[in-house]
Design a protein around this motif. Structure first.
Motif, short mmCIF file in Angstrom:
data_model
loop_
_atom_site.label_atom_id
_atom_site.label_comp_id
_atom_site.label_asym_id
_atom_site.label_seq_id
_atom_site.Cartn_x
_atom_site.Cartn_y
_atom_site.Cartn_z
N ALA A 256 0.83 -1.20 0.00
CA ALA A 256 0.00 0.00 0.00
C ALA A 256 0.87 1.25 0.00
N VAL A 257 0.33 2.33 -0.56
CA VAL A 257 1.04 3.60 -0.64
C VAL A 257 1.49 4.03 0.76
N GLN A 258 2.75 4.44 0.86
CA GLN A 258 3.32 4.84 2.14
C GLN A 258 3.10 6.33 2.40
N TYR A 259 3.34 6.72 3.64
CA TYR A 259 3.17 8.11 4.05
C TYR A 259 4.47 8.87 3.87
N PRO A 260 4.46 10.11 3.38
CA PRO A 260 3.32 11.02 3.25
C PRO A 260 2.57 10.96 1.92
N ALA A 261 2.96 10.06 1.00
CA ALA A 261 2.24 9.99 -0.27
C ALA A 261 0.77 9.64 -0.07
N SER A 262 0.46 8.95 1.02
CA SER A 262 -0.94 8.58 1.28
C SER A 262 -1.78 9.72 1.80
N SER A 263 -1.16 10.87 2.08
CA SER A 263 -1.91 12.04 2.54
C SER A 263 -2.81 12.56 1.42
N PRO A 264 -4.02 12.99 1.73
CA PRO A 264 -4.89 13.56 0.69
C PRO A 264 -4.44 14.94 0.22
N HIS A 265 -3.42 15.50 0.86
CA HIS A 265 -2.97 16.85 0.51
C HIS A 265 -1.69 16.86 -0.31
N VAL A 266 -1.25 15.70 -0.79
CA VAL A 266 -0.09 15.64 -1.67
C VAL A 266 -0.48 14.90 -2.94
N LEU A 267 0.38 14.97 -3.96
CA LEU A 267 0.17 14.22 -5.18
C LEU A 267 1.07 12.99 -5.13
N ALA A 268 0.48 11.79 -5.12
CA ALA A 268 1.22 10.54 -4.97
C ALA A 268 1.59 9.98 -6.34
N VAL A 269 2.86 9.60 -6.50
CA VAL A 269 3.38 9.16 -7.79
C VAL A 269 3.90 7.73 -7.69
N ALA A 270 3.36 6.83 -8.50
CA ALA A 270 3.84 5.46 -8.61
C ALA A 270 4.86 5.38 -9.75
#
Length: 637
Positions: free
Chosen positions: A424-438
């Motif tokens: 699962a996506v790790q933090y802080p990428a899992s925050s709704p206030h950032v843009l998470a990149v795979a």
């Protein structure tokens, strides 16, 4: 430890020290001759660790449904600090986060009164007591260590975690050479057997001697060679090895691959930039006027592609050498910076935004959440537009979430790597206030005998794109970007091909800088730094993406961002010398974006309203001065 008695008297423990009692809790301590037989030295017990302590804000409690509203009157930071300093077994180390008095700008941004986060040393038990005494009004969490997102070696199947107690040892010599037969020093060599893996580093003669226990040449299932720079890695499954003579591995130089012909003497654009069609943009699109923060391991300004970087702060050594941000022992920050903004002389790799103003916040090795909070405060103070976070921790942090939200309100767009655990996506990428990149890769962009081939999933599409095995996934992934065999800058003036979501995030950070600098919607009034601008930027990037790979959407999010679409340019216009944006594309989707972004902000504001006040009277024994009461905390769900 108590001192030894100087006469025939029994030893008396010093005040506050635990008595030496090897016979158990119910037996009296020994004295006289028996006491003299007690071993001298340091008695091992629990050490004090760093914790983050702050008044809990009403809108940032993390729950299974996301952000939960909380109902209480917040404590003042000064009250909490006074109480902590009065406790004899708590050491206050410092204050991070917002340390300034409230200003009209802060009030306008929703910053409110200045409230930071205290860093204090205490034991786990004391932290638990403090948390319970807080009655939900006090944030107390471990100042966890962060890690850079570099993928771990993917070991062959059926590797057992068993260590033989005894048995024959096998030593293998691996000689690593370049194409001309010269030795390659400082290359990491790893062997995977049926038990535990073993590693070594080549010396100046190019040889690494590796000893394995309980193995023989026929049980070794994998050989991996990772050069420090300038060569492709090497991986051989089920290698044919000799125990009597050196095992020779010849590495290919990076320039031997067709996509890097003439590299680095001839300036090159990486495959990731081409995949996102950065090379089709007008040449004047270079990111001028945008400020980017690379929060990482520093940047080696000795590198030809990175010499234009002139601002930064070493947060790890802030008290002794804050200017050491331009030294990068790990190379990770230099690699990310090259992708984002590598200059383009007639040498090396060009980044997305070579004319952007890059600031470096050195956080590694050894970075912790408290120091990341400081780095984001640096971003606020220096009016950073985009922050690249190729890092993460094992657990979410409420204190860090509070600071990410604060940075967002000041217009700092945080773009974070999803993580390399393959989970699962790790933090802080899992925050709704950032843009998470795979991360994704592309077949044909690396030699098949390199370790990059081990990152391939079985979801290769017609264009060769595949999801990277190591990349984290899930509904929090926003977009994907190139993160396999990414060639970029490493110290002192070299290049390396690395994998990781750490390499994917800088591609999107670079694109974000171009959008802010050149998209019409972010000029004039649209350039004002606030949370709305961050949301619009994220949505432009998401809406520009196209689906790639045959993988599930949870692995790629909206897909691979397209620079032409994000900036409102067509392929036909970009291929002509007199490039002109297509009518209507420059404002692509922004009518709808306002509503989307606004919804998030409105929801955020709604959650920020207190829904009731609990009792706040009475003192708590053991922590004098904290006005905690038993009052109830009521949520709004």
């Amino acid at each position: 430890m108590p001192k030894e008695p100087t006469s025939g008297q029994g030893a008396q423990p010093a005040q506050g020290a635990a008595p030496q009692n090897p016979q158990g809790a119910g037996a009296p301590p020994e004295s006289g001759a028996s006491a003299s037989r007690q071993p001298r030295g340091h008695v091992v017990g629990e050490r004090k660790k760093r914790f983050l302590v702050a008044p809990r804000q009403p809108m940032v409690q993390m729950g299974p449904l996301g952000v939960l509203p909380m109902a209480f009157q917040p404590l003042s930071l000064s009250t909490v600090e006074q109480a902590l300093r009065a406790a004899p077994d708590i050491e206050v180390v410092g204050l991070v986060g917002d340390r300034r008095a409230a200003s009209p700008l802060a009030e306008g941004m929703g910053g409110g009164h200045a409230e930071g986060v205290l860093v204090a040393r205490m034991t786990d038990q004391k932290a638990q007591e403090l948390h319970l005494q807080g009655q939900g009004r006090l944030l107390v969490e471990r100042d966890q260590h962060l890690q850079l997102f570099e993928p771990a070696l993917r070991q062959p199947n059926l590797v057992a975690s068993l260590t033989p107690a005894a048995g024959p040892a096998m030593s293998l010599a691996v000689l690593v050479l370049d194409g001309s037969g010269a030795p390659v020093p400082e290359a990491e060599v790893s062997l995977f057997g049926s038990l535990l893996p073993a590693s070594g580093v080549t010396g100046q003669d190019g040889t690494a001697t590796i000893t394995m226990y309980g193995e023989n040449p026929h049980t070794v299932r994998g050989l991996y060679v990772k050069p420090k720079s300038d060569f492709w890695s090497f991986y051989q499954r089920d290698p044919d090895l000799s125990a009597t003579e050196p095992n020779v591995v010849t590495l290919r130089p990076l320039s031997a691959w067709r996509g890097l012909s003439g590299f680095p003497a001839q300036n090159t654009i990486g495959w990731g930039q081409r995949a996102m069609r950065m090379d089709k943009l007008p040449p004047e699109f270079r990111g001028r006027g945008v400020r980017i923060a690379v929060i990482d391991s520093g940047v080696a300004t000795s590198h030809t592609n990175l010499r234009q970087i002139g601002a930064g702060f070493d947060i790890i050594d802030k008290d002794t050498d804050p200017g050491a941000w331009n030294q990068d022992q790990l190379g990770h920050g230099s690699h990310c910076s090259g992708v984002i903004g590598g200059a383009d002389p007639t040498f090396g790799i060009r980044g997305f935004a070579p004319e952007a103003e890059i600031h470096v916040c050195k956080l590694f090795p050894g970075g912790q959440v408290s120091q990341l909070i400081e780095a984001l405060e640096y971003c606020i103070e220096h009016q950073i537009d985009v922050a690249n976070l190729s890092l993460g921790g094992t657990e979410p942090s409420e204190a860090l979430e509070q600071q990410i939200l604060r940075a967002k309100r000041f217009g700092v767009a945080c773009i974070a790597a999803a993580g390399n655990s393959g989970d699962a996506v790790q933090y802080p990428a899992s925050s709704p206030h950032v843009l998470a990149v795979a991360a994704i890769g592309k077949a044909g962009e690396f030699p098949p005998d390199s370790y990059h081939s081990q990152t391939m999933n079985g979801d290769v599409d017609a264009d060769g794109f595949f999801t990277a095995r190591f990349s984290c996934y899930g509904p929090r992934v926003d977009v994907c970007a190139p993160g396999v065999a990414i060639v970029s800058s490493v110290p002192p003036n070299n290049f390396a091909a690395w994998d990781g979501t750490s390499m994917a995030a800088p591609h999107v950070t670079g694109l974000a800088a171009l959008v802010l600098a050149h998209h019409p919607a972010f000029q004039g009034p649209g350039r004002a730094p606030n949370a709305d601008r961050v949301e619009r930027l994220f949505q432009v990037i998401r809406m520009s993406a196209r689906r790639v790979t045959l993988g599930e959407q949870t692995r790629i999010g909206y897909g691979l961002p397209d620079a032409l679409v994000a900036l409102g340019w067509s392929v036909m216009a970009a291929d002509r010398r007199g490039q002109q944006p297509l009518q209507g594309m420059a404002g692509m989707g922004l009518g709808a974006l306002g509503g989307i972004g606004g919804t998030g902000l409105m929801g955020e504001a709604a959650f920020g309203q207190p829904v009731g006040l609990g009792a706040a009277q009475g003192g708590i024994p053991g922590i004098p001065g904290l006005p905690f009461g038993i009052g109830t905390v009521r949520g709004g769900w």
